[in-house]
Design a protein around this motif. Structure first.
Motif, PDB file in Angstrom:
ATOM      1  N   GLY A   1      70.168  79.989  41.622  1.00  0.00           N
ATOM      2  CA  GLY A   1      71.489  79.725  41.070  1.00  0.00           C
ATOM      3  C   GLY A   1      71.632  80.218  39.653  1.00  0.00           C
ATOM      4  N   CYS A   2      70.758  81.143  39.219  1.00  0.00           N
ATOM      5  CA  CYS A   2      70.770  81.634  37.835  1.00  0.00           C
ATOM      6  C   CYS A   2      70.627  80.479  36.852  1.00  0.00           C
ATOM      7  N   SER A   3      69.912  79.439  37.248  1.00  0.00           N
ATOM      8  CA  SER A   3      69.665  78.328  36.346  1.00  0.00           C
ATOM      9  C   SER A   3      68.674  78.733  35.284  1.00  0.00           C
ATOM     10  N   GLU A   4      68.572  77.899  34.257  1.00  0.00           N
ATOM     11  CA  GLU A   4      67.663  78.205  33.147  1.00  0.00           C
ATOM     12  C   GLU A   4      66.244  78.345  33.664  1.00  0.00           C
ATOM     13  N   ALA A   5      65.814  77.395  34.507  1.00  0.00           N
ATOM     14  CA  ALA A   5      64.454  77.457  35.033  1.00  0.00           C
ATOM     15  C   ALA A   5      64.282  78.655  35.946  1.00  0.00           C
ATOM     16  N   GLY A   6      65.318  78.967  36.758  1.00  0.00           N
ATOM     17  CA  GLY A   6      65.209  80.091  37.675  1.00  0.00           C
ATOM     18  C   GLY A   6      65.036  81.400  36.950  1.00  0.00           C
ATOM     19  N   LEU A   7      65.812  81.614  35.869  1.00  0.00           N
ATOM     20  CA  LEU A   7      65.697  82.855  35.120  1.00  0.00           C
ATOM     21  C   LEU A   7      64.352  82.951  34.412  1.00  0.00           C
ATOM     22  N   ARG A   8      63.839  81.799  33.965  1.00  0.00           N
ATOM     23  CA  ARG A   8      62.585  81.815  33.215  1.00  0.00           C
ATOM     24  C   ARG A   8      61.413  82.135  34.117  1.00  0.00           C
ATOM     25  N   TYR A   9      61.450  81.650  35.373  1.00  0.00           N
ATOM     26  CA  TYR A   9      60.300  81.801  36.249  1.00  0.00           C
ATOM     27  C   TYR A   9      60.499  82.874  37.308  1.00  0.00           C
ATOM     28  N   GLN A  10      61.436  83.795  37.088  1.00  0.00           N
ATOM     29  CA  GLN A  10      61.656  84.869  38.053  1.00  0.00           C
ATOM     30  C   GLN A  10      60.397  85.679  38.344  1.00  0.00           C
ATOM     31  N   PRO A  11      59.596  86.085  37.324  1.00  0.00           N
ATOM     32  CA  PRO A  11      58.398  86.864  37.641  1.00  0.00           C
ATOM     33  C   PRO A  11      57.456  86.153  38.599  1.00  0.00           C
ATOM     34  N   MET A  12      57.383  84.801  38.548  1.00  0.00           N
ATOM     35  CA  MET A  12      56.516  84.069  39.450  1.00  0.00           C
ATOM     36  C   MET A  12      57.031  84.130  40.882  1.00  0.00           C
ATOM     37  N   LEU A  13      58.367  84.243  41.048  1.00  0.00           N
ATOM     38  CA  LEU A  13      58.973  84.251  42.369  1.00  0.00           C
ATOM     39  C   LEU A  13      59.158  85.649  42.931  1.00  0.00           C
ATOM     40  N   ARG A  14      58.810  86.660  42.159  1.00  0.00           N
ATOM     41  CA  ARG A  14      59.004  88.032  42.620  1.00  0.00           C
ATOM     42  C   ARG A  14      57.995  88.358  43.711  1.00  0.00           C
ATOM     43  N   SER A  15      58.459  88.980  44.775  1.00  0.00           N
ATOM     44  CA  SER A  15      57.587  89.344  45.893  1.00  0.00           C
ATOM     45  C   SER A  15      56.496  90.298  45.439  1.00  0.00           C
ATOM     46  N   ARG A  16      55.312  90.108  45.984  1.00  0.00           N
ATOM     47  CA  ARG A  16      54.191  91.002  45.697  1.00  0.00           C
ATOM     48  C   ARG A  16      54.289  92.240  46.584  1.00  0.00           C
ATOM     49  N   THR A  17      53.875  93.383  46.063  1.00  0.00           N
ATOM     50  CA  THR A  17      53.949  94.627  46.824  1.00  0.00           C
ATOM     51  C   THR A  17      52.541  95.087  47.193  1.00  0.00           C
ATOM     52  N   LEU A  18      52.446  95.695  48.368  1.00  0.00           N
ATOM     53  CA  LEU A  18      51.151  96.209  48.830  1.00  0.00           C
ATOM     54  C   LEU A  18      50.653  97.317  47.919  1.00  0.00           C
ATOM     55  N   ARG A  19      51.571  98.100  47.373  1.00  0.00           N
ATOM     56  CA  ARG A  19      51.182  99.198  46.476  1.00  0.00           C
ATOM     57  C   ARG A  19      50.436  98.666  45.250  1.00  0.00           C
ATOM     58  N   ASP A  20      51.004  97.671  44.587  1.00  0.00           N
ATOM     59  CA  ASP A  20      50.351  97.124  43.398  1.00  0.00           C
ATOM     60  C   ASP A  20      49.056  96.413  43.753  1.00  0.00           C
TER      61      ASP A  20
END
Length: 361
Positions: free
Chosen positions: A200-219
């Motif tokens: 919901g673009c909340s303060e916590a959501g924006l702050r922790y986006q990198p933690m929720l980002r999907s992992r890629t097989l390439r990386d």
């Protein structure tokens, strides 16, 4: 009483809007700062892009004026996006707004992220302003991408630090990124918009986006084939810190675990992304522990047990800590217990999963 509250809200909104007007950046001023002092990044500092500003200062406009010239053409867009982002952010983060605290209290009660509809904030619009530019990503990629600056620009801080410590994984990862950068930027923008909508673009959501980002097989592949993969850096990327610690203490489970990761990396990435999907959906930890993706795997128990069974690591993996410490201080009950465990490992795994699910009922 109600009329006093409404008048307070009106005065508060007027004060906030007047402050927002003062904070808006002027395109004319931005161009005046851009020429000629923009080569030292002053126009970026004026726009509150401090990281970019200092980078321009130390690289003479990002590689002797290249970034400075690009900004000359893109400055109207940059100013527009900066003002739009600042306006939306000020609506979300009002430190002295009663409505802000009321919304947060409602969020805590319902355990759901608010979209801040009461403040008139559009989540999708807010997220779109944070999209990364492919042109800027390539400017960061060459030549300073060997130190991971293009990854840091894309908010891939973990990968950026790894690149910095390994010179872009000895140049191999840097070259691969040169070919894959369009898809990396596209994945980053799509993932950020989706994650912010989920939160919901909340303060916590924006702050922790990198933690929720999907992992890629390439990386994951880049990290696994990296010499640092022997100490489990790929497991830190996949959100498995205990595996990283085990790899550090045993040099990749005496290389057995590291080699097995090479063959099963696709499965590990899918498992990590499945856990991230549960986090995005707001699933509680109790519910997550009931999911099958958290079950102990027989193959992983063997990976821990065969090279490191005398230290009881397969028992630690299965949550049988008493047996783990017993094996640790008796060298796997003089190695006899390890041999027995190898034969009955599937039974041990099944029992451990049943006990884990029973404990969260």
């Amino acid at each position: 009483m109600a009329s006093n509250k409404s008048s307070y809200a009106e005065n508060e909104s007027k004060g906030t809007s007047s402050n927002d007007e003062k904070k808006r950046k002027s395109l004319a001023t931005a161009y005046m700062v851009w020429f000629p002092l923009g080569i030292f990044g002053l126009h970026r500092m004026y726009l509150d892009h401090w990281f970019m500003g200092f980078l321009y200062m130390f690289t003479l406009g990002l590689y002797c004026g290249i970034g400075w010239i690009v900004d000359g053409f893109c400055l109207p867009n940059v100013v527009k996006e900066t003002n739009a982002w600042a306006e939306e952010e000020s609506r979300v983060h009002r430190p002295y707004s009663k409505s802000f605290y009321l919304i947060n209290l409602n969020n805590m009660a319902s355990n759901k992220s608010s979209s801040y509809a009461e403040n008139g904030t559009s989540g999708n619009h807010l997220c779109e302003q944070k999209n990364k530019s492919l042109a800027m990503a390539y400017i960061f990629w060459f030549p300073l991408g060997i130190f991971g600056l293009h990854r840091m620009y894309l908010d891939h801080w973990f990968m950026g630090i790894v690149y910095m410590c390994t010179l872009g994984y000895f140049g191999i990862g840097w070259i691969v990124d040169g070919f894959c950068l369009p898809s990396i930027v596209k994945e980053t923008n799509a993932g950020s918009e989706y994650e912010a909508r989920c939160s919901g673009c909340s303060e916590a959501g924006l702050r922790y986006q990198p933690m929720l980002r999907s992992r890629t097989l390439r990386d994951a592949w880049i990290l696994t084939l990296n010499p640092l993969g022997i100490i489990g850096i790929q497991h830190q990327y996949l959100g498995r810190p205990w595996y990283r610690l085990a790899y550090q203490l045993t040099a990749g489970l005496f290389l057995v675990g590291w080699v097995s990761d090479i063959f099963r990396m696709s499965t590990l990435v899918n498992q990590a992304n499945a856990e991230i999907e549960l986090l995005r959906s707001g699933t509680s930890m109790t519910e997550m522990k009931r999911q099958d993706i958290w079950d102990c795997k027989t193959i992983e128990a063997y990976i821990f047990g065969i090279p490191c069974g005398i230290f009881g690591m397969h028992h630690f993996y299965l949550g049988r800590y008493k047996y783990g410490f017993l094996y640790l201080f008796t060298l796997g009950l003089c190695f006899i217990g390890v041999i027995v465990d190898v034969v009955r490992m599937p039974t041990l795994v099944e029992r451990a999963n049943q006990e884990r699910k029973g404990s969260v009922q």
